[in-house]
Design a protein around this motif. Structure first.
Motif, PDB file in Angstrom:
ATOM      1  N   GLN A   1       5.214  11.929   9.889  1.00 55.25           N
ATOM      2  CA  GLN A   1       5.146  10.883  10.919  1.00 55.25           C
ATOM      3  C   GLN A   1       4.398  11.383  12.156  1.00 55.25           C
ATOM      4  O   GLN A   1       4.456  12.559  12.497  1.00 55.25           O
ATOM      5  N   GLY A   2       3.706  10.459  12.812  1.00 54.03           N
ATOM      6  CA  GLY A   2       3.001  10.791  14.049  1.00 54.03           C
ATOM      7  C   GLY A   2       1.636  11.419  13.815  1.00 54.03           C
ATOM      8  O   GLY A   2       1.006  11.894  14.757  1.00 54.03           O
ATOM      9  N   THR A   3       1.146  11.403  12.565  1.00 56.26           N
ATOM     10  CA  THR A   3      -0.157  12.028  12.285  1.00 56.26           C
ATOM     11  C   THR A   3      -1.212  11.003  11.849  1.00 56.26           C
ATOM     12  O   THR A   3      -2.274  11.375  11.366  1.00 56.26           O
ATOM     13  N   GLY A   4      -0.906   9.711  11.969  1.00 52.83           N
ATOM     14  CA  GLY A   4      -1.926   8.699  11.696  1.00 52.83           C
ATOM     15  C   GLY A   4      -1.818   8.007  10.350  1.00 52.83           C
ATOM     16  O   GLY A   4      -2.545   7.041  10.094  1.00 52.83           O
ATOM     17  N   VAL A   5      -0.917   8.488   9.477  1.00 49.57           N
ATOM     18  CA  VAL A   5      -0.773   7.841   8.159  1.00 49.57           C
ATOM     19  C   VAL A   5      -0.272   6.404   8.335  1.00 49.57           C
ATOM     20  O   VAL A   5      -0.753   5.460   7.696  1.00 49.57           O
ATOM     21  N   GLY A   6       0.689   6.223   9.241  1.00 43.03           N
ATOM     22  CA  GLY A   6       1.257   4.885   9.477  1.00 43.03           C
ATOM     23  C   GLY A   6       0.201   3.913   9.959  1.00 43.03           C
ATOM     24  O   GLY A   6       0.192   2.744   9.560  1.00 43.03           O
ATOM     25  N   ARG A   7      -0.675   4.382  10.783  1.00 39.50           N
ATOM     26  CA  ARG A   7      -1.732   3.500  11.298  1.00 39.50           C
ATOM     27  C   ARG A   7      -2.612   2.996  10.150  1.00 39.50           C
ATOM     28  O   ARG A   7      -2.910   1.798  10.059  1.00 39.50           O
ATOM     29  N   ALA A   8      -3.006   3.919   9.268  1.00 36.34           N
ATOM     30  CA  ALA A   8      -3.859   3.525   8.135  1.00 36.34           C
ATOM     31  C   ALA A   8      -3.133   2.528   7.231  1.00 36.34           C
ATOM     32  O   ALA A   8      -3.721   1.553   6.758  1.00 36.34           O
ATOM     33  N   LEU A   9      -1.840   2.763   7.008  1.00 35.36           N
ATOM     34  CA  LEU A   9      -1.061   1.859   6.150  1.00 35.36           C
ATOM     35  C   LEU A   9      -0.940   0.467   6.777  1.00 35.36           C
ATOM     36  O   LEU A   9      -1.103  -0.553   6.095  1.00 35.36           O
TER      37      LEU A   9
ATOM     38  N   SER B   1       7.230  -6.174   5.382  1.00 38.91           N
ATOM     39  CA  SER B   1       8.552  -6.029   4.773  1.00 38.91           C
ATOM     40  C   SER B   1       9.085  -4.607   4.929  1.00 38.91           C
ATOM     41  O   SER B   1      10.153  -4.397   5.490  1.00 38.91           O
ATOM     42  N   SER B   2       8.371  -3.612   4.428  1.00 39.41           N
ATOM     43  CA  SER B   2       8.816  -2.215   4.549  1.00 39.41           C
ATOM     44  C   SER B   2       7.672  -1.378   5.073  1.00 39.41           C
ATOM     45  O   SER B   2       6.512  -1.586   4.677  1.00 39.41           O
ATOM     46  N   TYR B   3       8.004  -0.402   5.907  1.00 40.35           N
ATOM     47  CA  TYR B   3       6.953   0.412   6.540  1.00 40.35           C
ATOM     48  C   TYR B   3       7.559   1.776   6.840  1.00 40.35           C
ATOM     49  O   TYR B   3       8.391   1.910   7.746  1.00 40.35           O
ATOM     50  N   PHE B   4       7.197   2.761   6.053  1.00 40.76           N
ATOM     51  CA  PHE B   4       7.829   4.081   6.173  1.00 40.76           C
ATOM     52  C   PHE B   4       6.829   5.194   5.882  1.00 40.76           C
ATOM     53  O   PHE B   4       6.018   5.084   4.983  1.00 40.76           O
ATOM     54  N   VAL B   5       6.956   6.274   6.640  1.00 38.60           N
ATOM     55  CA  VAL B   5       6.193   7.502   6.384  1.00 38.60           C
ATOM     56  C   VAL B   5       7.201   8.645   6.335  1.00 38.60           C
ATOM     57  O   VAL B   5       8.195   8.638   7.084  1.00 38.60           O
ATOM     58  N   LEU B   6       6.972   9.613   5.475  1.00 41.95           N
ATOM     59  CA  LEU B   6       7.898  10.753   5.366  1.00 41.95           C
ATOM     60  C   LEU B   6       8.089  11.414   6.730  1.00 41.95           C
ATOM     61  O   LEU B   6       7.114  11.589   7.479  1.00 41.95           O
ATOM     62  N   PRO B   7       9.311  11.832   7.068  1.00 41.66           N
ATOM     63  CA  PRO B   7       9.585  12.361   8.410  1.00 41.66           C
ATOM     64  C   PRO B   7       8.618  13.457   8.833  1.00 41.66           C
ATOM     65  O   PRO B   7       8.107  13.453   9.961  1.00 41.66           O
TER      66      PRO B   7
ATOM     67  N   TRP C   1       0.831  -1.208   0.000  1.00 38.72           N
ATOM     68  CA  TRP C   1       0.000   0.000   0.000  1.00 38.72           C
ATOM     69  C   TRP C   1       0.859   1.249   0.000  1.00 38.72           C
ATOM     70  O   TRP C   1       1.943   1.282   0.595  1.00 38.72           O
ATOM     71  N   ILE C   2       0.350   2.277  -0.679  1.00 33.36           N
ATOM     72  CA  ILE C   2       1.019   3.575  -0.671  1.00 33.36           C
ATOM     73  C   ILE C   2      -0.028   4.618  -0.255  1.00 33.36           C
ATOM     74  O   ILE C   2      -1.185   4.526  -0.659  1.00 33.36           O
ATOM     75  N   ALA C   3       0.387   5.567   0.591  1.00 32.49           N
ATOM     76  CA  ALA C   3      -0.507   6.664   0.997  1.00 32.49           C
ATOM     77  C   ALA C   3      -0.032   7.923   0.291  1.00 32.49           C
ATOM     78  O   ALA C   3       1.178   8.158   0.197  1.00 32.49           O
ATOM     79  N   GLU C   4      -0.958   8.716  -0.215  1.00 33.84           N
ATOM     80  CA  GLU C   4      -0.538   9.938  -0.904  1.00 33.84           C
ATOM     81  C   GLU C   4      -1.591  11.024  -0.722  1.00 33.84           C
ATOM     82  O   GLU C   4      -2.745  10.755  -0.400  1.00 33.84           O
ATOM     83  N   ASP C   5      -1.158  12.282  -0.918  1.00 33.93           N
ATOM     84  CA  ASP C   5      -2.111  13.392  -1.006  1.00 33.93           C
ATOM     85  C   ASP C   5      -1.699  14.230  -2.211  1.00 33.93           C
ATOM     86  O   ASP C   5      -0.911  13.766  -3.045  1.00 33.93           O
ATOM     87  N   ASP C   6      -2.203  15.465  -2.301  1.00 35.63           N
ATOM     88  CA  ASP C   6      -1.923  16.281  -3.487  1.00 35.63           C
ATOM     89  C   ASP C   6      -0.426  16.547  -3.666  1.00 35.63           C
ATOM     90  O   ASP C   6       0.047  16.798  -4.774  1.00 35.63           O
ATOM     91  N   SER C   7       0.333  16.492  -2.558  1.00 35.91           N
ATOM     92  CA  SER C   7       1.768  16.773  -2.656  1.00 35.91           C
ATOM     93  C   SER C   7       2.555  15.561  -3.146  1.00 35.91           C
ATOM     94  O   SER C   7       3.733  15.669  -3.468  1.00 35.91           O
ATOM     95  N   GLY C   8       1.918  14.379  -3.190  1.00 37.56           N
ATOM     96  CA  GLY C   8       2.614  13.167  -3.641  1.00 37.56           C
ATOM     97  C   GLY C   8       2.582  12.083  -2.579  1.00 37.56           C
ATOM     98  O   GLY C   8       1.775  12.137  -1.644  1.00 37.56           O
ATOM     99  N   PRO C   9       3.472  11.067  -2.704  1.00 37.63           N
ATOM    100  CA  PRO C   9       3.463   9.941  -1.765  1.00 37.63           C
ATOM    101  C   PRO C   9       3.844  10.372  -0.346  1.00 37.63           C
ATOM    102  O   PRO C   9       4.740  11.210  -0.172  1.00 37.63           O
ATOM    103  N   LEU C  10       3.160   9.818   0.650  1.00 38.44           N
ATOM    104  CA  LEU C  10       3.422  10.139   2.061  1.00 38.44           C
ATOM    105  C   LEU C  10       4.028   8.965   2.808  1.00 38.44           C
ATOM    106  O   LEU C  10       4.743   9.150   3.798  1.00 38.44           O
TER     107      LEU C  10
END
Ligand SMILES: CC(C)(COP(=O)(O)OP(=O)(O)OC[C@H]1O[C@@H](n2cnc3c(N)ncnc32)[C@H](O)[C@@H]1OP(=O)(O)O)[C@@H](O)C(=O)NCCC(=O)NCCS
Length: 287
Positions: free
Chosen positions: A92-100, A83-89, A59-68
């Motif tokens: 981070q800490g705003t809930g995107v990781g939880r959704a992913l 395998s891999s689990y990353f959110v842009l610095p 899964w990839i999370a994105e908004d108008d600015s691009g991938p998050l």
């Protein structure tokens, strides 16, 4: 995630790697420096392999600015791994990781065992524990190998494609599922050493620069020989020689001590629905 997202995912993970070097002050791992072009290509190949075989787990999370952020995961029989689990610095800490992670965990539906090679990021720790994982602190071995300590290794031979089938049997015993198609990528990227005799069976994918990327065996004597074989091919440059050894893997700790490597606490091995695999050193990407 689709194959078109793989390049963006690679760039994002390179930027987001957690680099709080509180434990060691000097071991630059996972990635204090940006990946080299060669390492980026290896990462993209592994990611594309997962998108191809585990589309529902990537899964990839994105908004108008691009991938998050991204999460890639794999299911092999009744086993699941992240395998891999990353959110842009800055995100981070705003809930995107939880959704992913929630999305990736849906790919685990119907499985009963799960594993994650976790970084030492406390945000990741929180997510994994809240998802029901038991968090086992892990050690890595770092340094130059004392070549005078390397024993004779008559049981170890180079592995080949035909060994993958029984390697999967060893995996099933150790972690409840074979690596299956993941052997294809690992054979491309790492050197395969195997032991297969009446005393025991096991295999080790070694980094070309020396050290163990993945090791599974039926017994600790076989595991010990395989770890030594991967160290024997190391250059004199100090480097990370194995990662994600939990306290259960005393055989690996003893090899590190004999080889005069430094041992450092680093990261966690997260398990759900299964006891720690033994003797075993997991691959960070395919577990
Ligand atoms: C791990 C990671 C993917 C999680 O993504 P994220 O978007 O930051 O995750 P979330 O915001 O959904 O969740 C983080 C949780 O940690 C909490 N948190 C934030 N800062 C924290 C801190 N310093 N210490 C502990 N917890 C913290 C958040 O409040 C949140 O918990 P909550 O939802 O219960 O309130 C992301 O932080 C990351 O990319 N880290 C660096 C790379 C890495 O180490 N990845 C893990 C590889 S195994």
């Amino acid at each position: 995630m689709t194959l078109d997202d793989v390049d963006a995912a690679e760039r994002l993970t390179d930027e987001a790697s957690y680099d709080l070097d509180v434990a060691t002050q000097r071991v630059d791992w996972p990635t204090a420096a940006r990946r080299s072009a060669a390492r980026s290509a290896l990462w993209r190949r592994r990611c594309a392999h997962l998108v191809e075989h585990d589309a529902g787990g990537c899964w990839i999370a994105e908004d108008d600015s691009g991938p998050l952020g991204i999460a890639t995961s794999l299911r092999r029989q009744s086993w699941w791994g992240l395998s891999s689990y990353f959110v842009l610095p800055q995100t981070q800490g705003t809930g995107v990781g939880r959704a992913l992670l929630d999305a990736a965990l849906r790919h685990a539906d119907g499985t009963d065992r799960a594993m994650i090679c976790a970084s030492h990021d406390p945000k990741a720790f929180r997510r994994y524990r809240l998802a029901g994982f038991a968090m086992h602190p892990t050690m890595l071995g770092w340094g130059s190998v004392d070549r005078s300590a390397i024993p004779a290794l008559p049981r170890v031979r180079d592995g080949a494609g035909r060994d993958a089938e029984w390697c999967d049997e060893v995996d099933r015993e150790a972690r409840g599922a074979g690596h299956g198609v993941d052997h294809i990528v690992m054979r491309e990227q790492y050197d395969l050493h195997v032991v297969d005799d009446s005393a025991g069976r096991g295999y080790c994918y070694a980094w070309p620069s020396g050290g163990t990327y993945l090791l599974a065996a039926t017994d600790t004597d076989t595991a010990t020989d395989l770890l030594w074989a991967s160290l024997a091919q190391a250059s004199d440059e100090p480097d990370v020689r194995f990662v994600y050894a939990t306290a259960e893997q005393e055989w690996a700790v003893d090899v590190a001590i004999a080889a005069r490597l430094e041992l450092h606490g680093r990261g966690y091995l997260a398990y759900r629905g299964m006891p720690p695999a033994m003797p075993y050193l997991p691959s960070a990407h395919f577990m």
